[in-house]
Design a protein around this motif. Structure first.
Motif, PDB file in Angstrom:
ATOM      1  N   GLY A 100      -8.014  -0.758   8.327  1.00  0.00           N
ATOM      2  CA  GLY A 100      -7.973  -1.251   7.371  1.00  0.00           C
ATOM      3  C   GLY A 100      -6.784  -1.211   6.488  1.00  0.00           C
ATOM      4  N   PHE A 101      -6.397  -2.204   5.832  1.00  0.00           N
ATOM      5  CA  PHE A 101      -5.100  -2.096   5.242  1.00  0.00           C
ATOM      6  C   PHE A 101      -5.098  -2.765   3.835  1.00  0.00           C
ATOM      7  CE2 PHE A 101      -3.787  -2.257   9.581  1.00  0.00           C
ATOM      8  CZ  PHE A 101      -2.787  -1.375   9.650  1.00  0.00           C
ATOM      9  N   ASP A 102      -4.661  -2.196   2.795  1.00  0.00           N
ATOM     10  CA  ASP A 102      -4.666  -2.655   1.529  1.00  0.00           C
ATOM     11  C   ASP A 102      -3.298  -3.371   1.364  1.00  0.00           C
ATOM     12  OD1 ASP A 102      -7.147  -1.826   0.509  1.00  0.00           O
ATOM     13  OD2 ASP A 102      -6.342   0.179   0.422  1.00  0.00           O
ATOM     14  N   VAL A 103      -3.130  -4.625   0.374  1.00  0.00           N
ATOM     15  CA  VAL A 103      -1.887  -5.249   0.281  1.00  0.00           C
ATOM     16  C   VAL A 103      -1.510  -5.271  -1.020  1.00  0.00           C
ATOM     17  CG1 VAL A 103      -1.093  -7.601   0.702  1.00  0.00           C
ATOM     18  CG2 VAL A 103      -2.781  -6.797   2.121  1.00  0.00           C
ATOM     19  N   MET A 104      -0.112  -5.115  -1.182  1.00  0.00           N
ATOM     20  CA  MET A 104       0.622  -4.996  -2.381  1.00  0.00           C
ATOM     21  C   MET A 104       1.769  -6.209  -2.292  1.00  0.00           C
ATOM     22  SD  MET A 104       1.426  -1.002  -2.808  1.00  0.00           S
ATOM     23  CE  MET A 104       1.816  -0.980  -4.493  1.00  0.00           C
ATOM     24  N   THR A 117      -0.477  -0.825   3.020  1.00  0.00           N
ATOM     25  CA  THR A 117      -1.032   0.670   2.973  1.00  0.00           C
ATOM     26  C   THR A 117      -2.200   0.747   3.910  1.00  0.00           C
ATOM     27  OG1 THR A 117      -2.053   0.419   0.922  1.00  0.00           O
ATOM     28  CG2 THR A 117       0.496   0.717   0.696  1.00  0.00           C
ATOM     29  N   LEU A 118      -2.066   1.560   4.338  1.00  0.00           N
ATOM     30  CA  LEU A 118      -3.287   2.321   5.247  1.00  0.00           C
ATOM     31  C   LEU A 118      -3.723   3.974   4.684  1.00  0.00           C
ATOM     32  CD1 LEU A 118      -4.097   2.076   8.862  1.00  0.00           C
ATOM     33  CD2 LEU A 118      -4.138   4.393   7.587  1.00  0.00           C
ATOM     34  N   ASP A 123      -4.468  10.319   7.278  1.00  0.00           N
ATOM     35  CA  ASP A 123      -3.154   9.785   7.427  1.00  0.00           C
ATOM     36  C   ASP A 123      -2.960   8.611   6.258  1.00  0.00           C
ATOM     37  OD1 ASP A 123      -0.497   9.635   8.063  1.00  0.00           O
ATOM     38  OD2 ASP A 123      -0.716   9.081  10.025  1.00  0.00           O
ATOM     39  N   ARG A 124      -1.897   8.663   5.707  1.00  0.00           N
ATOM     40  CA  ARG A 124      -1.418   7.633   4.789  1.00  0.00           C
ATOM     41  C   ARG A 124       0.000   6.904   5.265  1.00  0.00           C
ATOM     42  NH1 ARG A 124      -2.978  11.775   0.947  1.00  0.00           N
ATOM     43  NH2 ARG A 124      -4.815  11.166  -0.224  1.00  0.00           N
ATOM     44  N   ILE A 125      -0.027   5.766   5.385  1.00  0.00           N
ATOM     45  CA  ILE A 125       1.104   4.940   5.842  1.00  0.00           C
ATOM     46  C   ILE A 125       1.268   3.897   5.094  1.00  0.00           C
ATOM     47  CG2 ILE A 125       2.165   3.947   7.788  1.00  0.00           C
ATOM     48  CD1 ILE A 125       0.054   5.473   9.630  1.00  0.00           C
ATOM     49  N   LEU A 126       2.823   3.625   4.530  1.00  0.00           N
ATOM     50  CA  LEU A 126       3.269   2.429   4.159  1.00  0.00           C
ATOM     51  C   LEU A 126       4.138   1.540   5.029  1.00  0.00           C
ATOM     52  CD1 LEU A 126       4.039   0.814   1.560  1.00  0.00           C
ATOM     53  CD2 LEU A 126       5.503   2.408   0.984  1.00  0.00           C
ATOM     54  N   ARG A 154       5.801   0.830  -8.473  1.00  0.00           N
ATOM     55  CA  ARG A 154       4.555   0.593  -7.904  1.00  0.00           C
ATOM     56  C   ARG A 154       4.213   1.333  -6.540  1.00  0.00           C
ATOM     57  NH1 ARG A 154       3.168  -4.601  -6.981  1.00  0.00           N
ATOM     58  NH2 ARG A 154       0.880  -4.026  -6.566  1.00  0.00           N
ATOM     59  N   LEU A 155       5.225   1.238  -5.665  1.00  0.00           N
ATOM     60  CA  LEU A 155       4.928   1.816  -4.241  1.00  0.00           C
ATOM     61  C   LEU A 155       5.468   3.252  -4.530  1.00  0.00           C
ATOM     62  CD1 LEU A 155       7.245  -0.519  -1.917  1.00  0.00           C
ATOM     63  CD2 LEU A 155       5.047  -0.181  -2.095  1.00  0.00           C
ATOM     64  N   ALA A 156       6.231   3.743  -5.325  1.00  0.00           N
ATOM     65  CA  ALA A 156       6.510   5.236  -5.738  1.00  0.00           C
ATOM     66  C   ALA A 156       5.315   5.877  -6.303  1.00  0.00           C
ATOM     67  CB  ALA A 156       7.831   5.249  -6.742  1.00  0.00           C
ATOM     68  N   ALA A 157       4.350   5.016  -6.790  1.00  0.00           N
ATOM     69  CA  ALA A 157       3.088   5.776  -7.384  1.00  0.00           C
ATOM     70  C   ALA A 157       2.098   6.241  -6.145  1.00  0.00           C
ATOM     71  CB  ALA A 157       2.647   4.838  -8.389  1.00  0.00           C
ATOM     72  N   LEU A 158       2.344   5.558  -5.122  1.00  0.00           N
ATOM     73  CA  LEU A 158       1.712   5.854  -3.969  1.00  0.00           C
ATOM     74  C   LEU A 158       1.660   7.586  -3.732  1.00  0.00           C
ATOM     75  CD1 LEU A 158       2.255   2.908  -1.589  1.00  0.00           C
ATOM     76  CD2 LEU A 158       0.078   3.517  -2.807  1.00  0.00           C
ATOM     77  N   PRO A 159       0.818   8.178  -3.108  1.00  0.00           N
ATOM     78  CA  PRO A 159       0.724   9.686  -2.684  1.00  0.00           C
ATOM     79  C   PRO A 159       2.017  10.189  -2.149  1.00  0.00           C
ATOM     80  CG  PRO A 159      -1.373   8.808  -2.528  1.00  0.00           C
ATOM     81  CD  PRO A 159      -0.555   7.602  -2.708  1.00  0.00           C
ATOM     82  N   ASP A 160       2.516  11.249  -2.593  1.00  0.00           N
ATOM     83  CA  ASP A 160       3.951  11.863  -2.047  1.00  0.00           C
ATOM     84  C   ASP A 160       3.895  12.133  -0.454  1.00  0.00           C
ATOM     85  OD1 ASP A 160       4.858  11.941  -4.630  1.00  0.00           O
ATOM     86  OD2 ASP A 160       4.861  14.004  -4.627  1.00  0.00           O
ATOM     87  N   ASP A 161       2.651  12.095   0.183  1.00  0.00           N
ATOM     88  CA  ASP A 161       2.445  12.430   1.620  1.00  0.00           C
ATOM     89  C   ASP A 161       2.416  11.071   2.466  1.00  0.00           C
ATOM     90  OD1 ASP A 161      -0.191  11.719   1.119  1.00  0.00           O
ATOM     91  OD2 ASP A 161      -1.047  13.372   2.147  1.00  0.00           O
ATOM     92  N   THR A 162       2.622   9.922   1.691  1.00  0.00           N
ATOM     93  CA  THR A 162       2.487   8.868   2.336  1.00  0.00           C
ATOM     94  C   THR A 162       3.795   8.599   3.365  1.00  0.00           C
ATOM     95  OG1 THR A 162       1.102   7.671   0.393  1.00  0.00           O
ATOM     96  CG2 THR A 162       2.429   6.377   2.241  1.00  0.00           C
TER      97      THR A 162
END
Length: 258
Positions: A100-104, A117-118, A123-126, A154-162
């Protein structure tokens, strides 16, 4: 689940997100050859994700669908991408090939650029395409500095471990510019040394993490004191705001010669 960076052209990466059974989601196949070669070694294609319309990111889709006619192709709302079987935009969620992927929507490099983003709980992946690179960002071919800065914020607001999976191997070249902008940044120095060592061994510098990028990438650090000091010297005054700081960094990088 594993990530493969399949080299393409001179400096592109085609990303393969591979499940334990070998079924893969392919991101931005600019040419078919690297994907077909991986398939010959046991990779099974499940779907294709596209971030934007540039040929070096979509050029291999037709040949791959000739091999696998039912292969789903997810793409942004952009008629310039003629191979899409599904269109997605801001805030949408797509379930495909077991993931499942979220779209930005992240305009700037192109107006219709999207990122995927997954987050599966482990695991978090961009997949950022050509919006965010390690130690850099994409050129503004269609969008404005305001749009690109907002996309990067907005991308930088994703979790640091992405984990950041971008479309090009630009890290070493980007580091050369970044060290001129912020020469006293120890995180940047460490990342530059790491990137040189990896490339010296013939390995990708990617994926990296958003936490590392926030500590070292000048385009995510437009309010950092070291970046502002350099821009003040370059402009002869302080930038009026973050947009002007980003715009000047991008203009400078466009003409930068090491």
């Amino acid at each position: 689940m594993s990530l493969l960076a399949l080299p393409a052209f001179s400096d592109n990466y085609i990303w393969a997100l591979v499940a334990d059974g070998g079924r893969a989601i392919i991101v931005d196949p600019g040419e078919a050859g690297p994907v077909l070669a991986a398939a010959g070694e046991g990779l099974e294609l499940g779907a294709i994700l596209l971030t934007h319309h540039h040929h070096d990111h979509v050029g291999g889709v037709t040949a791959l669908r000739e091999r696998w006619p039912d292969l789903p192709v997810v793409a942004p709302y952009d008629d310039r991408i003629t191979t899409a079987t599904q269109r997605v935009g801001e805030g949408e969620h797509v379930e495909i090939a077991g993931h499942g992927f979220d779209v930005m929507e992240v305009p700037g490099h192109t107006l219709s650029h999207i990122a995927y983003t997954l987050d599966d709980g482990h695991d978090r992946i961009l997949f950022s395409g050509d919006t965010l690179f390690s130690l850099g960002c994409g050129r503004l071919f269609e969008g404005s500095p305001e749009q690109m800065l907002d996309s990067l914020t907005r991308l930088a607001a994703l979790p640091d471990d992405t984990r950041l999976c971008c479309g090009h191997e630009y890290t070493v070249a980007n580091a050369t510019f970044a060290k001129v902008v912020e020469p006293d940044n120890p995180a940047l120095q460490r990342r530059a040394e790491q990137a040189r060592a990896l490339r010296g061994d013939g390995r990708p510098t990617l994926p990296t993490t958003l936490g590392e990028e926030k500590a070292a990438n000048p385009f995510l650090r437009t309010e950092a004191s070291g970046v502002l000091r350099t821009l003040r010297e370059r402009l002869g005054r302080a930038p009026a705001d973050r947009v002007e700081a980003f715009a000047e960094l991008r203009r400078w990088k466009d003409g930068f010669v090491a």
